[in-house]
Write an enzyme that holds these catalytic residues in place. Structure first.
Site, mmCIF file in Angstrom:
data_model
loop_
_atom_site.group_PDB
_atom_site.id
_atom_site.type_symbol
_atom_site.label_atom_id
_atom_site.label_comp_id
_atom_site.label_asym_id
_atom_site.label_seq_id
_atom_site.Cartn_x
_atom_site.Cartn_y
_atom_site.Cartn_z
ATOM 1 N N ASP A 113 96.555 6.533 39.495
ATOM 2 C CA ASP A 113 96.707 5.599 40.607
ATOM 3 C C ASP A 113 98.105 5.007 40.518
ATOM 4 O O ASP A 113 98.620 4.774 39.414
ATOM 5 C CB ASP A 113 95.665 4.478 40.528
ATOM 6 C CG ASP A 113 94.258 4.941 40.872
ATOM 7 O OD1 ASP A 113 94.121 5.860 41.699
ATOM 8 O OD2 ASP A 113 93.303 4.375 40.324
ATOM 9 N N ASP A 127 92.380 8.331 47.451
ATOM 10 C CA ASP A 127 91.609 7.150 47.849
ATOM 11 C C ASP A 127 91.833 6.830 49.327
ATOM 12 O O ASP A 127 90.900 6.442 50.045
ATOM 13 C CB ASP A 127 91.984 5.946 46.992
ATOM 14 C CG ASP A 127 91.696 6.146 45.523
ATOM 15 O OD1 ASP A 127 90.790 6.934 45.189
ATOM 16 O OD2 ASP A 127 92.401 5.528 44.692
#
Length: 170
Positions: A113, A127
């Site tokens: 991330d 995401d």
């Protein structure tokens, strides 16, 4: 399939760039703080919840991907649903690739991330694809009443529900 392939490719490329160029201890601040590039490795799900359940998340992601491919794609007859399912497959596959191939090991890998908005969790392109898919699915299924096959669901009015309840009484 083009949306799925493009989304997955963008996710994998951006994660590779983030992993190779970002320092986890020195985030890059862009647009006056509107966006931070902060590299983390997430073993959990959204908001890093369930960090000890990485194999479970990998198995659920694999099952979801198989469900879309085996059950939904053969029924697909609507362009909006094709885009929604493409985003869904891209997002699920992007994070599943991390869980399978990244450290610390197969089905225990941590998701990369690196994007952060103010007052929000750090996320990635996969995401974003899952969120876009969810929004499109809600619009198509709930607000437009369109099935994956392109059929319109019949909207039930209060009178329809009352009549159905009357018919079901003994």
């Amino acid at each position: 399939m083009a949306v799925a392939a493009a989304g997955l490719a963008l996710d994998l490329i951006t994660k590779q760039l983030a992993s190779s160029r970002l320092d986890p201890y020195n985030p890059v601040v862009l647009f006056g703080g509107l966006l931070r590039l902060q590299l983390i490795r997430n073993s959990g799900a959204a908001f890093s919840l369930g960090a000890g359940y990485t194999p479970v998340f990998a198995a659920l992601a694999a099952a979801a991907l198989l469900f879309v491919i085996i059950v939904l794609l053969p029924r697909l007859a609507h362009t909006g649903w094709a885009v929604a399912l493409g985003f869904l497959m891209a997002g699920v596959a992007g994070n599943l690739v991390d869980r399978i191939f990244r450290e610390p090991g197969v089905f225990r890998g941590h998701v990369v991330d690196f994007l952060q908005l103010p007052h929000w969790a750090i996320f990635n392109v996969a995401d974003m694809c899952v969120c876009a898919a969810a929004a499109l699915i809600v619009i198509l299924a709930v607000f437009k009443n369109i099935s994956v096959g392109g059929e319109h669901y019949a909207r039930r009015t209060g009178d329809d529900r009352a009549a159905g309840a009357e018919r079901s009484k003994p």
